[in-house]
Each structure stands twice: as C-alpha cells, then as structure tokens.
Write a protein that holds these residues in place. Structure first.
Motif, PDB file in Angstrom:
ATOM      1  N   GLY A  64       0.808  -1.102  -0.131  1.00 43.86           N
ATOM      2  CA  GLY A  64      -0.049   0.029  -0.134  1.00 43.86           C
ATOM      3  C   GLY A  64       0.774   1.223   0.031  1.00 43.86           C
ATOM      4  O   GLY A  64       1.999   1.360   0.604  1.00 43.86           O
ATOM      5  N   GLU A  65       0.302   2.128  -0.774  1.00 50.48           N
ATOM      6  CA  GLU A  65       1.186   3.573  -0.912  1.00 50.48           C
ATOM      7  C   GLU A  65       1.465   4.012   0.569  1.00 50.48           C
ATOM      8  O   GLU A  65       2.370   4.727   0.918  1.00 50.48           O
ATOM      9  CB  GLU A  65       0.722   4.517  -1.771  1.00 50.48           C
ATOM     10  CG  GLU A  65       1.151   5.716  -1.835  1.00 50.48           C
ATOM     11  CD  GLU A  65       0.295   6.937  -2.425  1.00 50.48           C
ATOM     12  OE1 GLU A  65       0.651   8.202  -2.646  1.00 50.48           O
ATOM     13  OE2 GLU A  65      -0.966   6.675  -2.537  1.00 50.48           O
ATOM     14  N   LYS A  66       0.466   4.081   1.635  1.00 49.99           N
ATOM     15  CA  LYS A  66       0.576   4.544   2.903  1.00 49.99           C
ATOM     16  C   LYS A  66       0.956   3.399   3.866  1.00 49.99           C
ATOM     17  O   LYS A  66       0.667   3.680   5.126  1.00 49.99           O
ATOM     18  CB  LYS A  66      -0.691   5.076   3.289  1.00 49.99           C
ATOM     19  CG  LYS A  66      -1.231   6.316   2.432  1.00 49.99           C
ATOM     20  CD  LYS A  66      -0.419   7.342   2.318  1.00 49.99           C
ATOM     21  CE  LYS A  66      -0.862   8.533   1.394  1.00 49.99           C
ATOM     22  NZ  LYS A  66      -2.144   8.917   1.661  1.00 49.99           N
ATOM     23  N   ASP A  67       1.538   2.306   3.607  1.00 49.47           N
ATOM     24  CA  ASP A  67       2.014   1.177   4.406  1.00 49.47           C
ATOM     25  C   ASP A  67       3.058   1.800   5.370  1.00 49.47           C
ATOM     26  O   ASP A  67       4.202   2.300   5.235  1.00 49.47           O
ATOM     27  CB  ASP A  67       2.674   0.119   3.730  1.00 49.47           C
ATOM     28  CG  ASP A  67       3.016  -1.092   4.357  1.00 49.47           C
ATOM     29  OD1 ASP A  67       3.334  -0.945   5.601  1.00 49.47           O
ATOM     30  OD2 ASP A  67       2.819  -2.371   3.812  1.00 49.47           O
ATOM     31  N   GLN A  68       2.649   1.780   6.632  1.00 50.18           N
ATOM     32  CA  GLN A  68       3.504   2.291   7.767  1.00 50.18           C
ATOM     33  C   GLN A  68       4.523   1.178   8.398  1.00 50.18           C
ATOM     34  O   GLN A  68       5.672   1.481   8.891  1.00 50.18           O
ATOM     35  CB  GLN A  68       2.690   2.914   9.056  1.00 50.18           C
ATOM     36  CG  GLN A  68       1.918   4.069   8.635  1.00 50.18           C
ATOM     37  CD  GLN A  68       1.064   4.689   9.858  1.00 50.18           C
ATOM     38  OE1 GLN A  68       0.342   3.972  10.280  1.00 50.18           O
ATOM     39  NE2 GLN A  68       1.105   5.799  10.308  1.00 50.18           N
ATOM     40  N   ASN A  69       4.191  -0.023   8.203  1.00 50.80           N
ATOM     41  CA  ASN A  69       4.999  -1.184   8.440  1.00 50.80           C
ATOM     42  C   ASN A  69       6.157  -1.388   7.471  1.00 50.80           C
ATOM     43  O   ASN A  69       7.236  -1.899   8.035  1.00 50.80           O
ATOM     44  CB  ASN A  69       4.080  -2.431   8.758  1.00 50.80           C
ATOM     45  CG  ASN A  69       3.560  -2.561  10.084  1.00 50.80           C
ATOM     46  OD1 ASN A  69       3.116  -1.615  10.705  1.00 50.80           O
ATOM     47  ND2 ASN A  69       3.141  -3.609  10.463  1.00 50.80           N
ATOM     48  N   ALA A  70       5.742  -1.367   6.198  1.00 55.23           N
ATOM     49  CA  ALA A  70       6.872  -1.291   5.243  1.00 55.23           C
ATOM     50  C   ALA A  70       6.717  -0.238   4.426  1.00 55.23           C
ATOM     51  O   ALA A  70       6.155  -0.114   3.398  1.00 55.23           O
ATOM     52  CB  ALA A  70       6.432  -2.545   4.345  1.00 55.23           C
ATOM     53  N   PRO A  71       7.351   0.986   5.025  1.00 53.15           N
ATOM     54  CA  PRO A  71       7.418   2.291   4.055  1.00 53.15           C
ATOM     55  C   PRO A  71       7.690   2.022   2.617  1.00 53.15           C
ATOM     56  O   PRO A  71       8.670   1.200   2.338  1.00 53.15           O
ATOM     57  CB  PRO A  71       8.110   3.024   4.899  1.00 53.15           C
ATOM     58  CG  PRO A  71       8.339   2.652   6.304  1.00 53.15           C
ATOM     59  CD  PRO A  71       8.144   1.300   6.161  1.00 53.15           C
ATOM     60  N   LEU A  72       7.094   3.032   1.849  1.00 52.84           N
ATOM     61  CA  LEU A  72       7.325   2.840   0.331  1.00 52.84           C
ATOM     62  C   LEU A  72       8.757   2.538  -0.057  1.00 52.84           C
ATOM     63  O   LEU A  72       9.178   1.854  -0.809  1.00 52.84           O
ATOM     64  CB  LEU A  72       6.772   3.894  -0.162  1.00 52.84           C
ATOM     65  CG  LEU A  72       6.636   3.768  -1.682  1.00 52.84           C
ATOM     66  CD1 LEU A  72       5.800   2.760  -2.183  1.00 52.84           C
ATOM     67  CD2 LEU A  72       5.756   5.293  -2.467  1.00 52.84           C
ATOM     68  N   LYS A  73       9.610   3.479   0.624  1.00 56.91           N
ATOM     69  CA  LYS A  73      11.189   3.369  -0.001  1.00 56.91           C
ATOM     70  C   LYS A  73      11.720   2.077   0.530  1.00 56.91           C
ATOM     71  O   LYS A  73      12.719   1.581  -0.313  1.00 56.91           O
ATOM     72  CB  LYS A  73      12.145   4.548   0.843  1.00 56.91           C
ATOM     73  CG  LYS A  73      12.056   4.283   2.422  1.00 56.91           C
ATOM     74  CD  LYS A  73      12.909   5.778   2.887  1.00 56.91           C
ATOM     75  CE  LYS A  73      12.869   5.711   4.595  1.00 56.91           C
ATOM     76  NZ  LYS A  73      13.624   6.940   4.950  1.00 56.91           N
ATOM     77  N   THR A  74      11.397   1.496   1.544  1.00 58.56           N
ATOM     78  CA  THR A  74      11.794   0.061   1.929  1.00 58.56           C
ATOM     79  C   THR A  74      11.260  -0.992   0.814  1.00 58.56           C
ATOM     80  O   THR A  74      12.195  -1.794   0.419  1.00 58.56           O
ATOM     81  CB  THR A  74      11.351  -0.389   3.253  1.00 58.56           C
ATOM     82  OG1 THR A  74      10.131  -0.626   3.529  1.00 58.56           O
ATOM     83  CG2 THR A  74      11.881   0.723   4.058  1.00 58.56           C
ATOM     84  N   VAL A  75      10.002  -0.762   0.405  1.00 57.17           N
ATOM     85  CA  VAL A  75       9.396  -1.672  -0.493  1.00 57.17           C
ATOM     86  C   VAL A  75      10.284  -1.581  -1.739  1.00 57.17           C
ATOM     87  O   VAL A  75      10.643  -2.643  -2.521  1.00 57.17           O
ATOM     88  CB  VAL A  75       7.961  -1.463  -0.738  1.00 57.17           C
ATOM     89  CG1 VAL A  75       7.401  -2.267  -1.704  1.00 57.17           C
ATOM     90  CG2 VAL A  75       7.187  -1.938   0.402  1.00 57.17           C
ATOM     91  N   ILE A  76      10.536  -0.416  -2.340  1.00 56.74           N
ATOM     92  CA  ILE A  76      11.222  -0.327  -3.566  1.00 56.74           C
ATOM     93  C   ILE A  76      12.526  -0.715  -3.416  1.00 56.74           C
ATOM     94  O   ILE A  76      13.086  -1.217  -4.221  1.00 56.74           O
ATOM     95  CB  ILE A  76      11.145   1.220  -4.043  1.00 56.74           C
ATOM     96  CG1 ILE A  76       9.688   1.740  -4.327  1.00 56.74           C
ATOM     97  CG2 ILE A  76      12.156   1.592  -5.162  1.00 56.74           C
ATOM     98  CD1 ILE A  76       9.587   3.228  -4.481  1.00 56.74           C
ATOM     99  N   ALA A  77      13.131  -0.601  -2.608  1.00 50.64           N
ATOM    100  CA  ALA A  77      14.608  -1.119  -1.902  1.00 50.64           C
ATOM    101  C   ALA A  77      14.501  -2.401  -2.222  1.00 50.64           C
ATOM    102  O   ALA A  77      15.475  -3.016  -2.840  1.00 50.64           O
ATOM    103  CB  ALA A  77      15.233  -0.671  -0.623  1.00 50.64           C
ATOM    104  N   ALA A  78      13.610  -3.284  -1.566  1.00 51.56           N
ATOM    105  CA  ALA A  78      13.499  -4.714  -1.759  1.00 51.56           C
ATOM    106  C   ALA A  78      13.409  -5.158  -3.126  1.00 51.56           C
ATOM    107  O   ALA A  78      14.055  -6.132  -3.683  1.00 51.56           O
ATOM    108  CB  ALA A  78      12.604  -5.179  -0.843  1.00 51.56           C
ATOM    109  N   TYR A  79      12.577  -4.587  -3.940  1.00 46.61           N
ATOM    110  CA  TYR A  79      12.194  -4.804  -5.344  1.00 46.61           C
ATOM    111  C   TYR A  79      13.400  -4.680  -6.043  1.00 46.61           C
ATOM    112  O   TYR A  79      13.878  -5.655  -6.931  1.00 46.61           O
ATOM    113  CB  TYR A  79      11.056  -3.792  -5.817  1.00 46.61           C
ATOM    114  CG  TYR A  79      11.042  -3.452  -7.200  1.00 46.61           C
ATOM    115  CD1 TYR A  79      10.636  -4.405  -8.029  1.00 46.61           C
ATOM    116  CD2 TYR A  79      11.818  -2.085  -7.615  1.00 46.61           C
ATOM    117  CE1 TYR A  79      10.692  -4.252  -9.414  1.00 46.61           C
ATOM    118  CE2 TYR A  79      11.625  -1.945  -8.944  1.00 46.61           C
ATOM    119  CZ  TYR A  79      11.190  -2.993  -9.812  1.00 46.61           C
ATOM    120  OH  TYR A  79      11.173  -2.594 -11.265  1.00 46.61           O
ATOM    121  N   GLU A  80      14.201  -3.810  -5.842  1.00 45.18           N
ATOM    122  CA  GLU A  80      15.482  -3.412  -6.482  1.00 45.18           C
ATOM    123  C   GLU A  80      16.593  -4.273  -6.394  1.00 45.18           C
ATOM    124  O   GLU A  80      17.399  -4.667  -7.107  1.00 45.18           O
ATOM    125  CB  GLU A  80      16.067  -1.856  -6.383  1.00 45.18           C
ATOM    126  CG  GLU A  80      15.083  -0.747  -6.878  1.00 45.18           C
ATOM    127  CD  GLU A  80      15.452   0.452  -6.660  1.00 45.18           C
ATOM    128  OE1 GLU A  80      16.295   0.634  -5.920  1.00 45.18           O
ATOM    129  OE2 GLU A  80      14.990   1.435  -7.415  1.00 45.18           O
TER     130      GLU A  80
END
Length: 287
Positions: free
Chosen positions: A236-252
């Motif tokens: 989710g764009e507003k995910d507080q447990n997994a903030p967006l920047k951490t999700v993008i980092a994992a994706y990369e």
C-alpha cells in the motif's frame, strides 16, 4: 465499516497497541456472513498437521489445481485475515493455508520463531502435500517467510507474491508486545486466539521471543539478492509497517521482481482495496 478500519489500524500498528477494545474480533466474526463464512484457521473439515523438527504446524487445504501456499501476517495475524484470497484462489488452485508457528493451532516450537524456521516449516508442509513446486502468497510476516523460503528452497517456489514486506534494517522499529497490551486492545479476540493455541501457557514466553527476534533481524541484499524466482512485490502506498522506500529497495534487490503499489492503501492493502490487489495479481498467476 468501523470494524474494518479498526482492524486495519491494528495490523498497521502491531507494535504499539493503544486503541479502544472489542472491535477486532467483531470484524473477524463477520463477512461474508456468520452463517456462510468458512472458519479459516479452525476448520476441521480442511485441517491437517505436519510435524517439523520441533513443532506440529497446522494447515488447511482448499480447492484443486496448481498448488499455492498462503501465509498470513505476524503477532495478531491469522489465516482468517486471508479469507478473500482463499475464497478467490481456491476456485482455480489447490490452496495450502498455513498457520505459522505460534499462531492459531500451530505449536510454538522450542527455538526462536525466525524466518528461517518458518521457511522450513512451510517446506515440510509443501513436501507433505505435493510433489510439485508452488506459488507462494505472503502478507507481512508471511511475505518475509516467503523470501526466506524462495532463497533457501529455489526448487520449491515457482513464483512469490509478497505484500507489505520491504527491506528490513535492524532496529528501525521497536517491538515490545505484551499480553497486557494485547488484552488491553481486545481481550475477547485474544482469548479466542489463545483458545486455538496448543500451548497457551507459553504465550508470554513466545511474545518475548518474537520481540527479541524482530528487534534483531535484518532482511536485505544477502537474503533478497539470492531469490531467483519471479517475485511480485506489492504494498500500500501508505504502508507504515513497510514504508514505500523500503519496498522499492527490496524490489531493486531481487533480480526478477515486479512492483505494484496500491494507491492510498495502508499495510493490509487487500482489506481496503481487494479489487486493486487482485487485478495486480492476476497477470502474475500461472495460467
């Protein structure tokens, strides 16, 4: 609807329980209706156990087709929260819905409830159910377990859908969950969950172990970089447990990853906007 949003708040803030009581269990007891809803996580008609090295792990099987493992979130998570996924996926797949150690009817085991251990639990169940490799769908804690499973058993995981699980740096959050904080939030719901546990007397011990592990764990390139199967990273764009920047980092960090962000959604994005999550998943599912 107020029950739904309270449940979303809880899942988003599982380390800092401070809201009013007696609403989470009300949400869990409804939808689609009490008379028709399947009691996922406590369904004798579909339930089985697998014996791992140190624990009996409970799982349920639904539907027919290509095998697909469903893994719920942690601490307050349960198989029931994945109900919409199981309902939808069981129409075309053999769904293996697992209650991870310390949750529902699964034992806690004798060691730290690490992602390595949970991944081995899942692997044991896969081997008990099917000779085929599987698709894995995990939310939050279940998604991290999926990362470890895909990395350590690449022959078992065809594809992985990871919802709400980004790069995890040690100490970025503080986990201090206690029996008191959980009961202060919703004593009836916690009692319902404790009633499912094979060893409820160990609940405080388990919470301390979980807190210690979460406060020390790190999930980064060394884990994510070794995953060779296709991975759909969702959040989710507003995910507080997994903030967006951490999700993008994992994706990369993963060589075969795809990314899907659900606009304006919190941590359990599938509970606020299941149709968007489902639409993102469909092209990724094996035909």
């Amino acid at each position: 609807m107020k029950h739904l949003f309270f449940f979303l708040w809880l899942l988003t803030n599982a380390a800092a329980f401070s809201q009013s009581p007696n609403r989470l269990r009300a949400f869990m007891q409804q939808a689609p209706s009490p008379a028709q809803a399947i009691p996922y996580g406590n369904n004798p008609k579909a339930g089985h156990y697998a014996q791992t090295k140190d624990a009996r792990i409970y799982y349920e099987v639904y539907g027919q087709g290509k095998p697909l493992v469903v893994l719920h979130g942690g601490i307050v998570g349960s198989t029931y929260e994945m109900a919409q996924f199981i309902d939808s996926l069981a129409k075309t797949h053999q769904v293996i819905a697992i209650s991870t150690r310390g949750h529902g009817k699964s034992e806690m085991g004798s060691g730290v409830p690490s992602y390595e251990r949970k991944a081995e639990d899942v692997n044991a169940i896969i081997e008990a159910v099917t000779k085929d490799s599987v698709l894995v769908l995990g939310f939050s804690d279940g998604a991290y377990t999926g990362y470890y499973l895909a990395g350590s058993h690449p022959d078992k995981v065809k594809k992985l859908i990871a919802i709400g699980a980004g790069e995890w740096k040690t100490g970025w959050r503080t986990f201090d969950n206690t029996r008191q904080s959980l009961f202060g939030l919703d004593s009836l719901y916690v009692n319902q969950q404790l009633a499912l546990l094979p060893q409820p007397e160990r609940f405080d011990e388990w919470l301390l172990s979980v807190n210690h592990y979460y406060n020390a764990v790190s999930v980064g390139k060394s884990i994510l970089g070794q995953i060779q199967c296709p991975v759909l990273v969702m959040a989710g764009e507003k995910d507080q447990n997994a903030p967006l920047k951490t999700v993008i980092a994992a994706y990369e960090m993963m060589p075969k990853a795809q990314l899907s962000i659900i606009p304006n959604a919190p941590h359990p994005a599938f509970l606020t906007n299941f149709s968007a999550v489902w639409a993102s998943m469909l092209p990724f599912l094996p035909r």
